[in-house]
Scaffold this motif. Sequence first.
Motif, mmCIF file in Angstrom:
data_model
loop_
_atom_site.group_PDB
_atom_site.id
_atom_site.type_symbol
_atom_site.label_atom_id
_atom_site.label_comp_id
_atom_site.label_asym_id
_atom_site.label_seq_id
_atom_site.Cartn_x
_atom_site.Cartn_y
_atom_site.Cartn_z
ATOM 1 N N TYR A 36 0.961 -1.094 0.022
ATOM 2 C CA TYR A 36 -0.064 0.187 0.365
ATOM 3 C C TYR A 36 1.182 1.277 0.584
ATOM 4 N N ARG A 37 1.710 1.659 0.473
ATOM 5 C CA ARG A 37 2.495 2.350 0.863
ATOM 6 C C ARG A 37 2.834 2.572 -0.665
ATOM 7 N N ASP A 38 3.662 1.811 -1.278
ATOM 8 C CA ASP A 38 4.735 1.645 -2.393
ATOM 9 C C ASP A 38 3.603 2.053 -3.119
ATOM 10 N N TYR A 39 2.238 1.691 -3.367
ATOM 11 C CA TYR A 39 1.397 2.486 -4.108
ATOM 12 C C TYR A 39 1.206 3.920 -3.997
ATOM 13 N N VAL A 40 0.856 4.359 -2.595
ATOM 14 C CA VAL A 40 0.762 6.180 -2.264
ATOM 15 C C VAL A 40 1.891 6.593 -3.110
ATOM 16 N N ALA A 41 3.159 6.381 -3.127
ATOM 17 C CA ALA A 41 4.465 6.777 -3.247
ATOM 18 C C ALA A 41 4.566 6.468 -4.850
ATOM 19 N N ARG A 42 3.875 5.768 -5.342
ATOM 20 C CA ARG A 42 3.582 6.024 -7.123
ATOM 21 C C ARG A 42 2.617 6.732 -6.878
ATOM 22 N N GLY A 43 1.662 6.879 -6.011
ATOM 23 C CA GLY A 43 0.668 7.690 -7.282
ATOM 24 C C GLY A 43 1.428 9.470 -6.620
ATOM 25 N N HIS A 44 2.249 9.119 -5.750
ATOM 26 C CA HIS A 44 3.220 11.005 -5.745
ATOM 27 C C HIS A 44 3.909 11.129 -6.976
ATOM 28 N N VAL A 45 4.026 9.870 -7.551
ATOM 29 C CA VAL A 45 5.363 10.486 -8.496
ATOM 30 C C VAL A 45 4.525 10.695 -9.877
ATOM 31 N N LEU A 116 10.047 10.018 -0.825
ATOM 32 C CA LEU A 116 10.786 9.997 -2.731
ATOM 33 C C LEU A 116 12.207 10.709 -2.316
ATOM 34 N N ASP A 117 12.952 10.332 -1.895
ATOM 35 C CA ASP A 117 14.279 10.766 -1.532
ATOM 36 C C ASP A 117 15.085 10.375 -2.487
ATOM 37 N N GLY A 118 15.565 11.725 -3.519
ATOM 38 C CA GLY A 118 16.715 10.564 -4.168
ATOM 39 C C GLY A 118 15.598 10.229 -6.032
ATOM 40 N N CYS A 119 14.724 10.539 -5.966
ATOM 41 C CA CYS A 119 13.996 10.453 -6.744
ATOM 42 C C CYS A 119 13.242 11.724 -7.397
ATOM 43 N N VAL A 120 14.497 11.694 -9.074
ATOM 44 C CA VAL A 120 14.388 12.753 -9.798
ATOM 45 C C VAL A 120 13.935 12.506 -11.069
ATOM 46 N N LEU A 121 13.279 13.787 -11.244
ATOM 47 C CA LEU A 121 11.998 13.397 -12.519
ATOM 48 C C LEU A 121 12.507 14.870 -13.532
ATOM 49 N N LYS A 122 12.675 14.881 -15.077
ATOM 50 C CA LYS A 122 13.503 15.968 -15.830
ATOM 51 C C LYS A 122 12.301 16.372 -16.967
ATOM 52 N N LEU A 123 11.998 17.180 -17.210
ATOM 53 C CA LEU A 123 11.218 17.600 -18.821
ATOM 54 C C LEU A 123 11.895 19.025 -19.258
ATOM 55 N N SER A 124 12.437 18.545 -20.129
ATOM 56 C CA SER A 124 12.430 19.707 -21.117
ATOM 57 C C SER A 124 11.844 20.690 -22.211
ATOM 58 N N ASP A 125 11.921 21.451 -22.825
ATOM 59 C CA ASP A 125 11.281 22.049 -23.707
ATOM 60 C C ASP A 125 11.176 21.165 -25.119
ATOM 61 N N ASP A 126 12.157 20.259 -25.249
ATOM 62 C CA ASP A 126 12.054 19.256 -26.791
ATOM 63 C C ASP A 126 11.064 18.177 -25.874
ATOM 64 N N ASN A 127 10.504 18.236 -24.990
ATOM 65 C CA ASN A 127 9.571 17.000 -24.633
ATOM 66 C C ASN A 127 10.614 15.707 -24.044
ATOM 67 N N THR A 128 11.782 15.937 -24.071
ATOM 68 C CA THR A 128 12.942 15.353 -23.508
ATOM 69 C C THR A 128 12.438 15.004 -21.644
ATOM 70 N N ARG A 129 12.016 13.614 -21.230
ATOM 71 C CA ARG A 129 11.508 13.221 -20.688
ATOM 72 C C ARG A 129 12.850 12.290 -19.418
ATOM 73 N N GLU A 130 13.398 12.194 -17.980
ATOM 74 C CA GLU A 130 13.912 11.463 -17.530
ATOM 75 C C GLU A 130 13.577 11.490 -16.632
ATOM 76 N N LEU A 131 14.101 10.359 -15.153
ATOM 77 C CA LEU A 131 14.223 9.878 -14.807
ATOM 78 C C LEU A 131 15.058 9.026 -13.722
ATOM 79 N N SER A 132 15.559 9.379 -12.834
ATOM 80 C CA SER A 132 16.452 9.036 -11.812
ATOM 81 C C SER A 132 16.589 8.803 -10.538
ATOM 82 N N GLY A 133 16.946 7.419 -10.047
ATOM 83 C CA GLY A 133 16.420 7.506 -8.408
ATOM 84 C C GLY A 133 15.501 6.143 -8.353
ATOM 85 N N ASP A 134 15.067 6.671 -7.239
ATOM 86 C CA ASP A 134 13.900 5.580 -6.965
ATOM 87 C C ASP A 134 13.426 6.350 -6.895
ATOM 88 N N CYS A 135 11.757 6.022 -7.431
ATOM 89 C CA CYS A 135 10.653 6.117 -7.607
ATOM 90 C C CYS A 135 9.072 5.787 -7.344
#
Length: 141
Positions: A36-45, A116-135
């Motif tokens: 359940y905790r993982d499910y809620v954390a995925r919702g936050h991401v 969610l410490d360590g989870c990093v999401l990035k989005l650029s103007d050319d719609n490049t999406r990056e995800l790193s860390g434990d999300c």
Amino acid sequence: MLKGKSEVRQHGFSLVELMLVVVVIAILATIALPNYRDYVARGHVTTAQADLATLALALTNRFQRQLTYPTVTTTTTAETKGAVTGWSPAEVEYFDYTLVSTASGYTLTATGKERLDGCVLKLSDDNTRELSGDCAGVEAW
């Protein structure tokens, strides 16, 4: 008029029955609570991903009106909210939002905090999406 032995009715539960119920509940809680905790954390991401997409739309809207992005670098969510009027993130408790923008492009970042410490999401103007860390099991977006 009873013939033979009289029947005695017992009410309630025995200690063994109660202990079995407690053990079954404990086993279910040990399995269900972390899931359940993982499910809620995925919702936050996923909500943070939507926050970044909304921020990108606000910046694109400004670009369409003025033919330039704002030239700004923010280090906190409050600064980012101040730089982009009309944008208000839903996940300020679990993510910090920053913006690096030039006249011709931008990079948006959501950095996780607390669980969610360590989870990093990035989005650029050319719609490049990056995800790193434990999300919390989210692997891409």
